[in-house]
Design a protein around this motif. Structure first.
Motif, PDB file in Angstrom:
ATOM      1  N   TYR A 110       0.825  -1.203   0.000  1.00 28.60           N
ATOM      2  CA  TYR A 110       0.000   0.000   0.000  1.00 28.60           C
ATOM      3  C   TYR A 110       0.862   1.256   0.000  1.00 28.60           C
ATOM      4  O   TYR A 110       0.528   2.245  -0.632  1.00 28.60           O
ATOM      5  CB  TYR A 110      -0.955   0.001   1.191  1.00 28.60           C
ATOM      6  N   SER A 111       1.961   1.221   0.709  1.00 34.38           N
ATOM      7  CA  SER A 111       2.874   2.356   0.724  1.00 34.38           C
ATOM      8  C   SER A 111       3.498   2.556  -0.656  1.00 34.38           C
ATOM      9  O   SER A 111       3.581   3.679  -1.168  1.00 34.38           O
ATOM     10  CB  SER A 111       3.958   2.129   1.771  1.00 34.38           C
ATOM     11  N   PHE A 112       3.927   1.459  -1.288  1.00 30.85           N
ATOM     12  CA  PHE A 112       4.530   1.514  -2.621  1.00 30.85           C
ATOM     13  C   PHE A 112       3.551   2.066  -3.660  1.00 30.85           C
ATOM     14  O   PHE A 112       3.919   2.869  -4.508  1.00 30.85           O
ATOM     15  CB  PHE A 112       5.001   0.115  -3.023  1.00 30.85           C
ATOM     16  N   LEU A 113       2.288   1.635  -3.577  1.00 33.98           N
ATOM     17  CA  LEU A 113       1.282   2.068  -4.545  1.00 33.98           C
ATOM     18  C   LEU A 113       0.613   3.387  -4.147  1.00 33.98           C
ATOM     19  O   LEU A 113      -0.284   3.857  -4.846  1.00 33.98           O
ATOM     20  CB  LEU A 113       0.214   0.978  -4.722  1.00 33.98           C
ATOM     21  N   GLU A 114       1.049   3.956  -3.016  1.00 31.34           N
ATOM     22  CA  GLU A 114       0.521   5.217  -2.511  1.00 31.34           C
ATOM     23  C   GLU A 114      -0.985   5.166  -2.298  1.00 31.34           C
ATOM     24  O   GLU A 114      -1.717   6.105  -2.617  1.00 31.34           O
ATOM     25  CB  GLU A 114       0.911   6.376  -3.439  1.00 31.34           C
ATOM     26  N   LYS A 115      -1.466   4.060  -1.727  1.00 32.60           N
ATOM     27  CA  LYS A 115      -2.878   3.924  -1.381  1.00 32.60           C
ATOM     28  C   LYS A 115      -3.089   4.484   0.014  1.00 32.60           C
ATOM     29  O   LYS A 115      -2.271   4.272   0.907  1.00 32.60           O
ATOM     30  CB  LYS A 115      -3.301   2.454  -1.412  1.00 32.60           C
ATOM     31  N   SER A 116      -4.196   5.176   0.209  1.00 31.11           N
ATOM     32  CA  SER A 116      -4.440   5.816   1.498  1.00 31.11           C
ATOM     33  C   SER A 116      -5.275   4.957   2.448  1.00 31.11           C
ATOM     34  O   SER A 116      -5.221   5.162   3.653  1.00 31.11           O
ATOM     35  CB  SER A 116      -5.130   7.166   1.277  1.00 31.11           C
ATOM     36  N   GLU A 117      -6.032   4.002   1.926  1.00 30.03           N
ATOM     37  CA  GLU A 117      -6.863   3.192   2.810  1.00 30.03           C
ATOM     38  C   GLU A 117      -6.017   2.189   3.607  1.00 30.03           C
ATOM     39  O   GLU A 117      -4.880   1.902   3.261  1.00 30.03           O
ATOM     40  CB  GLU A 117      -7.975   2.466   2.040  1.00 30.03           C
ATOM     41  N   LYS A 118      -6.621   1.681   4.665  1.00 30.83           N
ATOM     42  CA  LYS A 118      -5.924   0.734   5.536  1.00 30.83           C
ATOM     43  C   LYS A 118      -5.957  -0.662   4.893  1.00 30.83           C
ATOM     44  O   LYS A 118      -7.018  -1.117   4.450  1.00 30.83           O
ATOM     45  CB  LYS A 118      -6.601   0.698   6.903  1.00 30.83           C
ATOM     46  N   PRO A 119      -4.804  -1.363   4.846  1.00 30.11           N
ATOM     47  CA  PRO A 119      -4.793  -2.701   4.245  1.00 30.11           C
ATOM     48  C   PRO A 119      -5.602  -3.696   5.061  1.00 30.11           C
ATOM     49  O   PRO A 119      -5.680  -3.592   6.283  1.00 30.11           O
ATOM     50  CB  PRO A 119      -3.321  -3.105   4.249  1.00 30.11           C
ATOM     51  N   ARG A 120      -6.196  -4.653   4.383  1.00 29.74           N
ATOM     52  CA  ARG A 120      -6.906  -5.735   5.056  1.00 29.74           C
ATOM     53  C   ARG A 120      -6.116  -7.018   4.871  1.00 29.74           C
ATOM     54  O   ARG A 120      -5.182  -7.056   4.078  1.00 29.74           O
ATOM     55  CB  ARG A 120      -8.320  -5.878   4.524  1.00 29.74           C
ATOM     56  N   GLU A 121      -6.490  -8.044   5.583  1.00 25.79           N
ATOM     57  CA  GLU A 121      -5.760  -9.310   5.502  1.00 25.79           C
ATOM     58  C   GLU A 121      -5.893  -9.900   4.099  1.00 25.79           C
ATOM     59  O   GLU A 121      -6.973  -9.930   3.519  1.00 25.79           O
ATOM     60  CB  GLU A 121      -6.315 -10.302   6.526  1.00 25.79           C
ATOM     61  N   THR A 122      -4.779 -10.362   3.556  1.00 27.72           N
ATOM     62  CA  THR A 122      -4.770 -10.961   2.224  1.00 27.72           C
ATOM     63  C   THR A 122      -5.346 -12.371   2.313  1.00 27.72           C
ATOM     64  O   THR A 122      -4.915 -13.166   3.148  1.00 27.72           O
ATOM     65  CB  THR A 122      -3.332 -11.022   1.674  1.00 27.72           C
ATOM     66  N   ILE A 123      -6.286 -12.677   1.443  1.00 33.34           N
ATOM     67  CA  ILE A 123      -6.919 -13.998   1.464  1.00 33.34           C
ATOM     68  C   ILE A 123      -5.933 -15.051   0.973  1.00 33.34           C
ATOM     69  O   ILE A 123      -5.403 -15.801   1.752  1.00 33.34           O
ATOM     70  CB  ILE A 123      -8.204 -14.002   0.599  1.00 33.34           C
ATOM     71  N   VAL A 124      -5.693 -15.149  -0.307  1.00 29.10           N
ATOM     72  CA  VAL A 124      -4.697 -16.073  -0.855  1.00 29.10           C
ATOM     73  C   VAL A 124      -3.794 -15.328  -1.825  1.00 29.10           C
ATOM     74  O   VAL A 124      -2.615 -15.158  -1.593  1.00 29.10           O
ATOM     75  CB  VAL A 124      -5.359 -17.284  -1.550  1.00 29.10           C
ATOM     76  N   LEU A 125      -4.370 -14.864  -2.923  1.00 30.35           N
ATOM     77  CA  LEU A 125      -3.600 -14.143  -3.933  1.00 30.35           C
ATOM     78  C   LEU A 125      -4.403 -12.927  -4.352  1.00 30.35           C
ATOM     79  O   LEU A 125      -5.561 -13.055  -4.745  1.00 30.35           O
ATOM     80  CB  LEU A 125      -3.334 -15.045  -5.142  1.00 30.35           C
ATOM     81  N   GLU A 126      -3.792 -11.761  -4.245  1.00 33.39           N
ATOM     82  CA  GLU A 126      -4.492 -10.538  -4.616  1.00 33.39           C
ATOM     83  C   GLU A 126      -3.664  -9.760  -5.630  1.00 33.39           C
ATOM     84  O   GLU A 126      -2.442  -9.770  -5.577  1.00 33.39           O
ATOM     85  CB  GLU A 126      -4.760  -9.674  -3.380  1.00 33.39           C
ATOM     86  N   TYR A 127      -4.375  -9.090  -6.517  1.00 32.22           N
ATOM     87  CA  TYR A 127      -3.744  -8.320  -7.589  1.00 32.22           C
ATOM     88  C   TYR A 127      -3.983  -6.836  -7.379  1.00 32.22           C
ATOM     89  O   TYR A 127      -5.080  -6.409  -7.021  1.00 32.22           O
ATOM     90  CB  TYR A 127      -4.321  -8.744  -8.944  1.00 32.22           C
ATOM     91  N   SER A 128      -2.954  -6.054  -7.598  1.00 33.29           N
ATOM     92  CA  SER A 128      -3.056  -4.596  -7.595  1.00 33.29           C
ATOM     93  C   SER A 128      -2.190  -4.085  -8.736  1.00 33.29           C
ATOM     94  O   SER A 128      -1.315  -4.797  -9.221  1.00 33.29           O
ATOM     95  CB  SER A 128      -2.520  -3.998  -6.290  1.00 33.29           C
ATOM     96  N   PHE A 129      -2.427  -2.853  -9.144  1.00 35.74           N
ATOM     97  CA  PHE A 129      -1.545  -2.275 -10.150  1.00 35.74           C
ATOM     98  C   PHE A 129      -1.385  -0.796  -9.889  1.00 35.74           C
ATOM     99  O   PHE A 129      -2.186  -0.171  -9.211  1.00 35.74           O
ATOM    100  CB  PHE A 129      -2.054  -2.530 -11.576  1.00 35.74           C
ATOM    101  N   GLY A 130      -0.312  -0.278 -10.402  1.00 37.13           N
ATOM    102  CA  GLY A 130      -0.044   1.148 -10.284  1.00 37.13           C
ATOM    103  C   GLY A 130       0.560   1.653 -11.575  1.00 37.13           C
ATOM    104  O   GLY A 130       1.135   0.894 -12.344  1.00 37.13           O
ATOM    105  N   ARG A 131       0.400   2.946 -11.821  1.00 36.54           N
ATOM    106  CA  ARG A 131       0.981   3.588 -13.002  1.00 36.54           C
ATOM    107  C   ARG A 131       1.782   4.791 -12.565  1.00 36.54           C
ATOM    108  O   ARG A 131       1.338   5.570 -11.743  1.00 36.54           O
ATOM    109  CB  ARG A 131      -0.111   4.054 -13.957  1.00 36.54           C
ATOM    110  N   LYS A 132       2.948   4.906 -13.137  1.00 33.32           N
ATOM    111  CA  LYS A 132       3.817   6.040 -12.834  1.00 33.32           C
ATOM    112  C   LYS A 132       4.334   6.606 -14.151  1.00 33.32           C
ATOM    113  O   LYS A 132       4.670   5.857 -15.062  1.00 33.32           O
ATOM    114  CB  LYS A 132       5.014   5.612 -11.986  1.00 33.32           C
ATOM    115  N   SER A 133       4.423   7.910 -14.224  1.00 34.13           N
ATOM    116  CA  SER A 133       5.021   8.541 -15.399  1.00 34.13           C
ATOM    117  C   SER A 133       6.519   8.300 -15.352  1.00 34.13           C
ATOM    118  O   SER A 133       7.129   8.335 -14.289  1.00 34.13           O
ATOM    119  CB  SER A 133       4.768  10.048 -15.413  1.00 34.13           C
TER     120      SER A 133
END
Length: 151
Positions: free
Chosen positions: A41-64
């Motif tokens: 969450y810190s790397f992707l600059e997300k502001s919400e609080k992380p929840r427990e990961t179930i098994v496998l979760e996907y996220s993505f980010g874009r940077k210029s």
């Protein structure tokens, strides 16, 4: 080779070259409750609080990119929160785009299980990475508890 087949081949080659330059895939695995989601969450600059990961979760980010223009680097992040012994069954389903990074996060406060965690994670990735060899990143979590550990 027909004209449509040739056109499809050229398009696929262009897409692969483009995604190789502008895409990254990160798989983050490690000890349970070590802070993988917080790091992500810190790397992707997300502001919400992380929840427990179930098994496998996907996220993505874009940077210029640092260059002027509209080109952006896309980062595909897969976080594994299941049992490490089952990791090999999950890695085959993760699509890899562009450069590939394998992040192992180890709980430094659990000294007796650190080596076991590293062995499982590194063995699994070495057995499953046939097409693309990832760059390995090792991260120590819970250093605040580890720094006061006396042997």
């Amino acid at each position: 080779m027909s004209l449509p087949d040739l056109a499809a081949q050229i398009v696929n080659k262009t897409i692969n070259e483009l995604s190789e330059d502008t895409a990254r895939t990160i798989i983050i695995v490690g000890s349970k409750s070590v802070g993988k989601s917080n790091l992500l969450y810190s790397f992707l600059e997300k502001s919400e609080k992380p929840r427990e990961t179930i098994v496998l979760e996907y996220s993505f980010g874009r940077k210029s990119s640092q260059k002027q223009g509209i080109e952006k680097t896309i980062c595909h992040v897969w976080e594994y929160g299941g049992k490490l012994e089952m990791l090999k069954n999950v890695l085959d389903s993760v699509p890899v785009r562009g450069r590939f990074y394998y992040c192992v996060m180890v709980d430094l406060s659990k000294i007796k299980t650190m080596w076991h965690t590293l062995e499982i994670c590194i063995k699994t990735i070495s057995e499953n990475s046939t097409d693309t060899t990832p760059e390995l990143i090792l991260i120590g979590g819970k250093y605040d508890a580890f720094k006061n550990y006396v042997t």
